[in-house]
Design an enzyme around this catalytic site. Structure first.
Site, PDB file in Angstrom:
ATOM      1  N   SER A 169      -0.029  26.024 -71.484  1.00 53.80           N
ATOM      2  CA  SER A 169       0.242  24.535 -71.175  1.00 53.80           C
ATOM      3  C   SER A 169       0.401  24.513 -69.580  1.00 53.80           C
ATOM      4  CB  SER A 169       1.169  23.764 -71.993  1.00 53.80           C
ATOM      5  OG  SER A 169       1.634  22.591 -71.318  1.00 53.80           O
ATOM      6  N   ASP A 321      -9.263  19.770 -73.488  1.00 57.20           N
ATOM      7  CA  ASP A 321      -9.412  18.116 -73.605  1.00 57.20           C
ATOM      8  C   ASP A 321     -10.877  18.011 -74.223  1.00 57.20           C
ATOM      9  OD1 ASP A 321      -6.706  17.681 -72.698  1.00 57.20           O
ATOM     10  OD2 ASP A 321      -7.316  17.290 -70.873  1.00 57.20           O
ATOM     11  N   ARG A 352      -5.619  15.612 -82.586  1.00 56.50           N
ATOM     12  CA  ARG A 352      -6.868  15.539 -82.469  1.00 56.50           C
ATOM     13  C   ARG A 352      -7.733  16.446 -83.506  1.00 56.50           C
ATOM     14  NH1 ARG A 352      -7.159  15.556 -75.804  1.00 56.50           N
ATOM     15  NH2 ARG A 352      -6.860  13.411 -75.552  1.00 56.50           N
TER      16      ARG A 352
HETATM   17  C1  S3P Z   1      -3.059  18.595 -68.354  1.00 50.51           C
HETATM   18  C2  S3P Z   1      -2.914  19.585 -68.985  1.00 50.51           C
HETATM   19  C3  S3P Z   1      -3.360  19.566 -70.352  1.00 50.51           C
HETATM   20  C4  S3P Z   1      -4.305  18.563 -70.865  1.00 50.51           C
HETATM   21  C5  S3P Z   1      -4.106  17.246 -70.056  1.00 50.51           C
HETATM   22  C6  S3P Z   1      -3.739  17.373 -68.538  1.00 50.51           C
HETATM   23  C7  S3P Z   1      -2.444  18.802 -66.773  1.00 50.51           C
HETATM   24  O1  S3P Z   1      -2.125  19.505 -71.201  1.00 50.51           O
HETATM   25  O2  S3P Z   1      -4.434  18.288 -72.205  1.00 50.51           O
HETATM   26  O3  S3P Z   1      -4.712  16.235 -70.550  1.00 50.51           O
HETATM   27  O4  S3P Z   1      -3.016  17.830 -65.819  1.00 50.51           O
HETATM   28  O5  S3P Z   1      -1.821  19.513 -66.503  1.00 50.51           O
HETATM   29  P1  S3P Z   1      -1.436  20.835 -71.731  1.00 50.51           P
HETATM   30  O6  S3P Z   1      -1.163  21.662 -70.191  1.00 50.51           O
HETATM   31  O7  S3P Z   1      -0.066  20.419 -72.163  1.00 50.51           O
HETATM   32  O8  S3P Z   1      -2.089  21.624 -72.585  1.00 50.51           O
END
Ligand code: S3P
Length: 441
Positions: A169, A321, A352
Site C-alpha cells: 500500500s 485502482d 470493489r
Molecule cells: C493511493 C494509493 C492506493 C490507491 C489510492 C491512491 C495513493 O491505495 O488505491 O487511490 O495516492 O497513495 P493503497 O496504497 O492503499 O493501495
C-alpha cells in the site's frame, strides 16, 4: 449536476484527442509537502476535485496559508511541524483515503491532538494498517475498532523505526515516509512495491532518501529532520482517470484516441501492460521526464480482438485502482481470465471485488469470486438490451465511472445513481465523455 445519469445509447465511433484530470496522488502529496516546506510553493495544474480540496481545507485548518488562482495554487509553508491550531481540531478527510493516511505522518511531531473524520465510505475503512507503525514511532492514537474518527497526537520524542510494509500500500508507505521526514535518525522501510510518487518527490527535493530494489521488496532508508525549501511543481494527467477512456476506446468500434500528457510512472502502468497482453493496441508516445516523473501521451486504437489474461501477482499494486475496468474488458474478451491475491480491492472506497462480481453477473457474465480472487468467463459477443441500475455502491467514484463506460459500449438502458461521486477524482468526466459524442443525461 443531476445525481442520476441516464445512458440509453452506445457511443458512436470517435477519433479524437483529449486531456484528463490531473494526477490525484501527486496533487495531494504536493500540498502536504508544500505545507512543510519553508517558503512559497506553487503547483500548476493541481487537480481541482473533492479529495484535493479536502487536503487544502485540512491544511488551512492547521493554520497553513493556501491561495488559489486560475493559473496555480500557492502554499506558503513555514517548515516542518510549524502548524498553528487548537487542541482537538477536527479535520474532515471526506472520501480521501490518501489524505487521511498521509496527514498522520505530517502531524507526527505536532503535540496538539487532531481528530480525523471522514464520510460514510472512509469511516468504514481500516486504519490499523497505519495505527500500528504510528504507535511504533511514538505517536499516540485513539479510535474505535481502528476506524475513523481517529484521534492522533504527535510527539517531540519521535523514534526512527524499521518496518515491513507487506500490503503493498502506497498510502501506508507514504504515511511512514512522512513520519520519517519529521523523525531524527534513519527510518528503514522494507516495502512490497507500490506507487513511488512520495519517494520521487523526496528525491526531487534532494532529501536524503536511499532506495534499493530487491527481488520482492524495496528497501527504503530515509534520514529525517531535514528541512527543505518551497518548490514549484507541474502536475501531469492521472493515468487512473485516463484508464476510463482507454477502455472506452478499446471496446468501441473503429475508434482512436490520443490522451495527452499522462503520468506513466511504472508503478502505475499495470493497466497498460495487462491490456497489451490482452492484445490491445496501445502506445506511449512523446515520453519525457518531468520533475522526476515520466510523462507521455497515450495512443489507443480499437479493432484488435481481445483475449483473456491470467494476471500475475506483481501486477496487482501497479493496477490497484484500474481493476474494475480490467474486469469489464475481460468480460468482453475471449476466454477465461484469472485474478489472484486481489483481496485489497475489498478495502477501497467500496468493496470493489464484491461490486465487480455483482456487476458482471448483472450483465450476464459468469464469474467465480472467492475472498481474494476472481475468475471471469469472457464473452466477446456480449451485447445488452435490458434495464440496468447502479445504486447503493458506497458512492465509489471508480465504480460509477466504470459503469458509465460499460453502458456506453454494451448497450441497454442504464440509470446510474449518485453520479456526483465522480467529483472525488474527475469532475469533468461527463463533459469529456460528451466531447467524444456520448449521449448522457
Ligand atoms: C493511493 C494509493 C492506493 C490507491 C489510492 C491512491 C495513493 O491505495 O488505491 O487511490 O495516492 O497513495 P493503497 O496504497 O492503499 O493501495
Amino acid at each position: 449536476m443531476l445525481k442520476i445519469i441516464n445512458i440509453n445509447k452506445t457511443i458512436k465511433s470517435f477519433k479524437k484527442k483529449i486531456s484528463v484530470s490531473s494526477d490525484k496522488s501527486l496533487s495531494i502529496r504536493w500540498a502536504l509537502l508544500a505545507a512543510q516546506a519553508v517558503g512559497k510553493s506553487r503547483a500548476y495544474n493541481l487537480l481541482n476535485s473533492e479529495d484535493v480540496n479536502s487536503a487544502l481545507i485540512a491544511l488551512k485548518k492547521l493554520g497553513v496559508e493556501v491561495t488559489k488562482n486560475k493559473k496555480y495554487c500557492e502554499i506558503n509553508g513555514k517548515g516542518l511541524n510549524s502548524f498553528l491550531y487548537n487542541n482537538n481540531t477536527v479535520i474532515n478527510c471526506q472520501n480521501s483515503g490518501t489524505l487521511s493516511r498521509l496527514i498522520c505522518g505530517v502531524l507526527a511531531k505536532s503535540t496538539k491532538s487532531v481528530i480525523l473524520k471522514g464520510d460514510q465510505s472512509l469511516s468504514k475503512r481500516d486504519f490499523s494498517r497505519i495505527i500500528r507503525p504510528l504507535n511504533l514511532f511514538g505517536i499516540k492514537t485513539k479510535s474505535k475498532k481502528n476506524k475513523l474518527p481517529l484521534k492522533i497526537t504527535g510527539t517531540n520524542f519521535l523514534r526512527p523505526i524499521e518496518y515491513d510494509e507487506l500490503i503493498g500500500s502506497a498510502q501506508v508507505k507514504s504515511c511512514l515516509l512522512f513520519c520519517a521526514l519529521n523523525t531524527p535518525g534513519i527510518t528503514k522501510i522494507r516495502a512490497v512495491p507500490s506507487r513511488d510518487h512520495t519517494e520521487r518527490l523526496f528525491k526531487f527535493l534532494k532529501l536524503p532518501i536511499k532506495i534499493k530494489r530487491e527481488k520482492k521488496f524495496d528497501i527504503i532508508k530515509i534520514k529525517g529532520d531535514n528541512q527543505y525549501n518551497g518548490f514549484n511543481y507541474k502536475i501531469p494527467g492521472d493515468i487512473s482517470s485516463s484508464a476510463f477512456f482507454i477502455v472506452l476506446t478499446l471496446l468501441s468500434k473503429n475508434s482512436k484516441l490520443l490522451i495527452k500528457n499522462i503520468n506513466v510512472n511504472k508503478s502505475r502502468t499495470g493497466i497498460i501492460d495487462i491490456l497489451k497482453k490482452m492484445n490491445a493496441d496501445i502506445k506511449l508516445i512523446n515520453k519525457k521526464m518531468y520533475n522526476g516523473e515520466y510523462v507521455a501521451d497515450i495512443l489507443v486504437k480499437s479493432g484488435k480482438s481481445l483475449k483473456s489474461i491470467n494476471c500475475a501477482r506483481e501486477m496487482n499494486s501497479r493496477t490497484i485502482d484500474e481493476f474494475l475496468l480490467i474486469f469489464l474488458t475481460c468480460a468482453k474478451s475471449k476466454g477465461i481470465s484469472y485474478f489472484n491475491h486481489i483481496g485489497e480491492l475489498r478495502h477501497k472506497e467500496s468493496d470493489r471485488l464484491k461490486f465487480a462480481s455483482n456487476f458482471l453477473k448483472m450483465i450476464g457474465i459468469k464469474v467465480k469470486e472467492t475472498s481474494n480472487s476472481l475468475k471471469i468467463y469472457g464473452n466477446p459477443k456480449l451485447k445488452l438490451n435490458g434495464n440496468y441500475k447502479i445504486k447503493n455502491y458506497n458512492k465509489d467514484h471508480r465504480a460509477c465511472m466504470m459503469s458509465c463506460v460499460a453502458a456506453l459500449v454494451l448497450g441497454g438502458r442504464w440509470k446510474i445513481y449518485d453520479s456526483d461521486s465522480i467529483n472525488t477524482s474527475f469532475p469533468q468526466f461527463f463533459s469529456k465523455l460528451k466531447s467524444l459524442g456520448a449521449k448522457i443525461n
